[in-house]
Write a protein that holds these residues in place. Structure first.
Motif, PDB file in Angstrom:
ATOM      1  N   ASP A 156     -33.175 -44.707 -11.168  1.00 52.65           N
ATOM      2  CA  ASP A 156     -33.267 -45.444 -12.426  1.00 52.65           C
ATOM      3  C   ASP A 156     -34.231 -44.709 -13.369  1.00 52.65           C
ATOM      4  OD1 ASP A 156     -31.621 -47.322 -11.324  1.00 52.65           O
ATOM      5  OD2 ASP A 156     -33.157 -48.882 -11.118  1.00 52.65           O
ATOM      6  N   PHE A 157     -33.818 -44.601 -14.607  1.00 52.55           N
ATOM      7  CA  PHE A 157     -34.616 -43.974 -15.658  1.00 52.55           C
ATOM      8  C   PHE A 157     -34.817 -42.465 -15.434  1.00 52.55           C
ATOM      9  CE2 PHE A 157     -36.002 -48.422 -15.339  1.00 52.55           C
ATOM     10  CZ  PHE A 157     -35.614 -48.864 -16.605  1.00 52.55           C
ATOM     11  N   ARG A 197     -34.310 -38.511 -15.980  1.00 55.36           N
ATOM     12  CA  ARG A 197     -34.125 -37.713 -17.192  1.00 55.36           C
ATOM     13  C   ARG A 197     -33.381 -36.435 -16.838  1.00 55.36           C
ATOM     14  NH1 ARG A 197     -38.320 -40.107 -15.109  1.00 55.36           N
ATOM     15  NH2 ARG A 197     -39.762 -38.347 -15.348  1.00 55.36           N
ATOM     16  N   VAL A 198     -32.417 -36.068 -17.694  1.00 54.03           N
ATOM     17  CA  VAL A 198     -31.577 -34.894 -17.431  1.00 54.03           C
ATOM     18  C   VAL A 198     -31.550 -34.005 -18.665  1.00 54.03           C
ATOM     19  CG1 VAL A 198     -29.311 -34.062 -16.700  1.00 54.03           C
ATOM     20  CG2 VAL A 198     -30.155 -36.277 -15.870  1.00 54.03           C
ATOM     21  N   PRO A 199     -32.440 -33.004 -18.752  1.00 54.43           N
ATOM     22  CA  PRO A 199     -32.311 -32.012 -19.823  1.00 54.43           C
ATOM     23  C   PRO A 199     -31.117 -31.101 -19.517  1.00 54.43           C
ATOM     24  CG  PRO A 199     -34.513 -31.981 -18.796  1.00 54.43           C
ATOM     25  CD  PRO A 199     -33.614 -32.770 -17.902  1.00 54.43           C
ATOM     26  N   VAL A 200     -30.289 -30.846 -20.507  1.00 54.11           N
ATOM     27  CA  VAL A 200     -29.102 -30.005 -20.321  1.00 54.11           C
ATOM     28  C   VAL A 200     -29.214 -28.787 -21.236  1.00 54.11           C
ATOM     29  CG1 VAL A 200     -26.583 -29.899 -20.409  1.00 54.11           C
ATOM     30  CG2 VAL A 200     -27.719 -32.050 -19.796  1.00 54.11           C
ATOM     31  N   CYS A 201     -29.408 -27.610 -20.640  1.00 54.07           N
ATOM     32  CA  CYS A 201     -29.529 -26.401 -21.456  1.00 54.07           C
ATOM     33  C   CYS A 201     -28.388 -25.424 -21.222  1.00 54.07           C
ATOM     34  CB  CYS A 201     -30.865 -25.699 -21.193  1.00 54.07           C
ATOM     35  SG  CYS A 201     -30.918 -24.778 -19.646  1.00 54.07           S
ATOM     36  N   GLY A 202     -27.522 -25.690 -20.247  1.00 57.49           N
ATOM     37  CA  GLY A 202     -26.421 -24.767 -19.986  1.00 57.49           C
ATOM     38  C   GLY A 202     -25.434 -25.371 -19.011  1.00 57.49           C
ATOM     39  N   LEU A 203     -24.231 -24.796 -18.968  1.00 57.41           N
ATOM     40  CA  LEU A 203     -23.160 -25.249 -18.081  1.00 57.41           C
ATOM     41  C   LEU A 203     -22.423 -24.026 -17.551  1.00 57.41           C
ATOM     42  CD1 LEU A 203     -21.867 -28.173 -20.328  1.00 57.41           C
ATOM     43  CD2 LEU A 203     -23.152 -28.440 -18.195  1.00 57.41           C
ATOM     44  N   VAL A 204     -23.139 -23.188 -16.828  1.00 58.76           N
ATOM     45  CA  VAL A 204     -22.608 -21.885 -16.438  1.00 58.76           C
ATOM     46  C   VAL A 204     -21.306 -22.009 -15.657  1.00 58.76           C
ATOM     47  CG1 VAL A 204     -23.092 -19.797 -15.122  1.00 58.76           C
ATOM     48  CG2 VAL A 204     -24.904 -20.857 -16.451  1.00 58.76           C
ATOM     49  N   ALA A 205     -21.166 -23.047 -14.857  1.00 57.25           N
ATOM     50  CA  ALA A 205     -19.953 -23.206 -14.049  1.00 57.25           C
ATOM     51  C   ALA A 205     -18.709 -23.402 -14.903  1.00 57.25           C
ATOM     52  CB  ALA A 205     -20.109 -24.377 -13.085  1.00 57.25           C
ATOM     53  N   GLN A 206     -18.901 -23.752 -16.183  1.00 56.50           N
ATOM     54  CA  GLN A 206     -17.753 -24.046 -17.041  1.00 56.50           C
ATOM     55  C   GLN A 206     -17.531 -22.990 -18.127  1.00 56.50           C
ATOM     56  OE1 GLN A 206     -19.345 -28.568 -16.598  1.00 56.50           O
ATOM     57  NE2 GLN A 206     -18.252 -28.150 -18.478  1.00 56.50           N
ATOM     58  N   TYR A 207     -18.392 -21.990 -18.226  1.00 54.77           N
ATOM     59  CA  TYR A 207     -18.299 -21.055 -19.345  1.00 54.77           C
ATOM     60  C   TYR A 207     -16.998 -20.264 -19.352  1.00 54.77           C
ATOM     61  CZ  TYR A 207     -23.222 -21.793 -20.597  1.00 54.77           C
ATOM     62  OH  TYR A 207     -24.411 -22.333 -21.003  1.00 54.77           O
ATOM     63  N   ASN A 208     -16.446 -19.977 -18.173  1.00 56.98           N
ATOM     64  CA  ASN A 208     -15.226 -19.176 -18.122  1.00 56.98           C
ATOM     65  C   ASN A 208     -13.961 -20.017 -18.062  1.00 56.98           C
ATOM     66  OD1 ASN A 208     -16.648 -16.729 -18.132  1.00 56.98           O
ATOM     67  ND2 ASN A 208     -16.882 -16.744 -15.909  1.00 56.98           N
ATOM     68  N   ARG A 268     -28.116 -47.324 -14.565  1.00 53.32           N
ATOM     69  CA  ARG A 268     -29.389 -46.730 -14.131  1.00 53.32           C
ATOM     70  C   ARG A 268     -30.251 -46.286 -15.305  1.00 53.32           C
ATOM     71  NH1 ARG A 268     -27.418 -42.397  -9.981  1.00 53.32           N
ATOM     72  NH2 ARG A 268     -25.307 -43.232 -10.129  1.00 53.32           N
ATOM     73  N   ARG A 269     -29.812 -46.554 -16.510  1.00 55.35           N
ATOM     74  CA  ARG A 269     -30.559 -46.237 -17.737  1.00 55.35           C
ATOM     75  C   ARG A 269     -30.967 -44.766 -17.760  1.00 55.35           C
ATOM     76  NH1 ARG A 269     -31.309 -50.285 -14.425  1.00 55.35           N
ATOM     77  NH2 ARG A 269     -33.474 -50.919 -14.748  1.00 55.35           N
ATOM     78  N   LEU A 270     -29.982 -43.902 -17.505  1.00 56.85           N
ATOM     79  CA  LEU A 270     -30.237 -42.463 -17.458  1.00 56.85           C
ATOM     80  C   LEU A 270     -30.400 -41.906 -18.858  1.00 56.85           C
ATOM     81  CD1 LEU A 270     -27.534 -41.402 -14.826  1.00 56.85           C
ATOM     82  CD2 LEU A 270     -29.894 -42.127 -14.421  1.00 56.85           C
ATOM     83  N   GLU A 271     -31.244 -40.900 -18.970  1.00 61.94           N
ATOM     84  CA  GLU A 271     -31.435 -40.201 -20.246  1.00 61.94           C
ATOM     85  C   GLU A 271     -30.903 -38.775 -20.074  1.00 61.94           C
ATOM     86  OE1 GLU A 271     -35.049 -38.726 -23.199  1.00 61.94           O
ATOM     87  OE2 GLU A 271     -35.423 -40.287 -21.696  1.00 61.94           O
ATOM     88  N   ILE A 272     -29.759 -38.500 -20.704  1.00 55.55           N
ATOM     89  CA  ILE A 272     -29.133 -37.183 -20.622  1.00 55.55           C
ATOM     90  C   ILE A 272     -29.126 -36.594 -22.031  1.00 55.55           C
ATOM     91  CG2 ILE A 272     -27.060 -35.897 -20.010  1.00 55.55           C
ATOM     92  CD1 ILE A 272     -26.309 -38.186 -18.127  1.00 55.55           C
ATOM     93  N   ARG A 273     -29.770 -35.455 -22.200  1.00 59.33           N
ATOM     94  CA  ARG A 273     -29.861 -34.878 -23.543  1.00 59.33           C
ATOM     95  C   ARG A 273     -29.669 -33.367 -23.494  1.00 59.33           C
ATOM     96  NH1 ARG A 273     -34.941 -35.079 -27.846  1.00 59.33           N
ATOM     97  NH2 ARG A 273     -34.080 -33.533 -29.277  1.00 59.33           N
ATOM     98  N   GLY A 274     -28.699 -32.892 -24.262  1.00 58.86           N
ATOM     99  CA  GLY A 274     -28.538 -31.463 -24.432  1.00 58.86           C
ATOM    100  C   GLY A 274     -29.533 -30.940 -25.449  1.00 58.86           C
ATOM    101  N   PHE A 275     -29.893 -29.667 -25.298  1.00 65.13           N
ATOM    102  CA  PHE A 275     -30.822 -29.069 -26.255  1.00 65.13           C
ATOM    103  C   PHE A 275     -30.624 -27.566 -26.312  1.00 65.13           C
ATOM    104  CE2 PHE A 275     -33.018 -28.316 -22.314  1.00 65.13           C
ATOM    105  CZ  PHE A 275     -33.853 -27.223 -22.522  1.00 65.13           C
ATOM    106  N   ILE A 276     -31.012 -27.003 -27.438  1.00 70.75           N
ATOM    107  CA  ILE A 276     -31.113 -25.565 -27.628  1.00 70.75           C
ATOM    108  C   ILE A 276     -32.600 -25.256 -27.754  1.00 70.75           C
ATOM    109  CG2 ILE A 276     -30.369 -23.591 -29.014  1.00 70.75           C
ATOM    110  CD1 ILE A 276     -28.098 -25.224 -27.650  1.00 70.75           C
ATOM    111  N   VAL A 277     -33.022 -24.153 -27.203  1.00 66.02           N
ATOM    112  CA  VAL A 277     -34.448 -23.889 -27.046  1.00 66.02           C
ATOM    113  C   VAL A 277     -35.240 -24.098 -28.328  1.00 66.02           C
ATOM    114  CG1 VAL A 277     -34.093 -21.392 -27.352  1.00 66.02           C
ATOM    115  CG2 VAL A 277     -36.151 -22.234 -26.196  1.00 66.02           C
ATOM    116  N   TRP A 278     -34.709 -23.661 -29.464  1.00 65.63           N
ATOM    117  CA  TRP A 278     -35.514 -23.733 -30.687  1.00 65.63           C
ATOM    118  C   TRP A 278     -35.519 -25.117 -31.327  1.00 65.63           C
ATOM    119  CZ3 TRP A 278     -38.727 -20.413 -29.800  1.00 65.63           C
ATOM    120  CH2 TRP A 278     -38.394 -19.140 -29.328  1.00 65.63           C
TER     121      TRP A 278
END
Length: 344
Positions: free
Chosen positions: A238-239, A241-252, A273-283
């Motif tokens: 519960d609660f 956190r999932v930072p998402v910076c890449g999806l290498v398995a899917q790039y091809n 479960r009140r998950l926090e999933i957020r994509g981000f780019i470094v800058w």
């Protein structure tokens, strides 16, 4: 001065599925003398990173794709070879977004002056560069790990994953790394200091991950996706956190994977479960730059962070090295030695 002979790697065609070395073209052409207010750079070390696969495709993304016939995009450690710019003296080491070439012209925009004293210059392409900043900022802003929590990261022997795990340890967390093969898993524990490592190629991967995370997962740093994500999802607390910076398995991937449709399962978990999933780019988190340099630079200088590089010699070998990187055949940060006399 005379034009400087140079080698460049161009994008020859857009790959369908997994890239191939012949999607690139190696050309030789001179780089002219710098004009007033410009300088000429000699590339010493080139960085190879998973994001480059996205730059090879024409689809919509966060950055403009490389045009066919243009120099492949990338960051490099360079030396100012000659200069008619008042701010840049010959011999200065810089970080530059010059792409896959052995020499280039610049007006100074975007160049970052490098100090070779605190760490090897190649660290500017790894733990002290974009990958390290990705790990630090994503963990700080989205992961927000607290002492005693379990932090899991995939592709954990890469420069982002290894940094995530080591920062988690320094924050008092349990660090679990996911990697491909027993050798990489051994490195995670013995070299990088992770608490546990799980081989995603093992037939019982999901069961092994469950055993490595007896209290569930509080932070999952996502840079792979695919089957790894499917094993992680049921273990998220519960609660979490999932930072998402890449999806290498899917790039091809050229199409969506076959069913079943997993979206309802994911969304139900996000809600219940009140998950926090957020994509981000470094800058997105550029405001963390000073904190990153101070903390990670300090840990590195104190010997509290380990690094690992996968070195390739020769710019002409960069295409094959990128193919290997995307297939997970590297161990550590991939850098290409471009100049014969490049300093370590």
């Amino acid at each position: 001065m005379a034009p400087l002979p140079a080698t460049a790697v161009l994008l020859r065609r857009r790959p369908e599925g997994e890239p191939r070395p012949d999607d690139f073209e190696v050309v030789h052409r001179p780089v002219p003398d710098p004009g007033a207010g410009t300088l000429r750079l000699e590339t010493l070390w080139l960085s190879l990173d998973p994001y480059m696969r996205g730059r090879m495709s024409a689809g919509r993304s966060y950055a403009k794709p490389v045009d066919l016939g243009d120099v492949m995009a990338g960051q490099a450690v360079c030396r100012v070879e000659s200069s008619r710019h008042p701010d840049w003296a010959p011999g200065t080491l810089v970080l530059a977004g010059c792409g896959w070439c052995s020499a280039s012209l610049s007006d100074g925009t975007g160049l970052v002056r490098l100090d070779p004293a605190p760490a090897p210059v190649t660290a500017a392409l790894g733990v002290l560069g974009m990958p390290g900043m990705t790990a630090y900022a994503g963990l700080a802003e989205i992961g927000r790990p607290k002492a005693g929590e379990t932090v899991v990261v995939a592709a954990a022997t890469g420069p982002v994953g290894a940094t995530v795990g080591q920062i988690a340890k320094l924050r008092g967390c349990r660090a679990v790394g996911i990697a491909g093969g027993p050798d990489k898993c051994r490195l995670l524990v013995e070299h990088f200091g992770f608490d546990a490592a799980v081989d995603h190629r093992a037939p019982d991967f999901a069961e092994r991950l469950t055993a490595a995370c007896p209290g569930g997962i509080d932070v999952y740093f996502e840079n792979v996706g695919g089957a790894v994500w499917e094993a992680v999802l049921p273990l998220l607390n519960d609660f979490a956190r999932v930072p998402v910076c890449g999806l290498v398995a899917q790039y091809n991937a050229t199409d969506l994977p076959p069913g079943p449709n997993r979206v309802p399962e994911v969304m139900r978990a996000v809600l219940s479960r009140r998950l926090e999933i957020r994509g981000f780019i470094v800058w997105d988190f550029a405001h963390q730059q000073d904190n990153f340099r101070r903390e990670v630079g300090g840990w590195l200088a104190e010997g509290r962070m380990a690094t690992l590089e996968h070195r390739v010699s020769g710019l002409e070998n960069a295409p094959a090295a990128l193919v290997d990187l995307l297939a997970g055949r590297n161990t550590g940060k991939v850098v290409v030695k471009v100049a014969a006399d490049a300093p370590d």
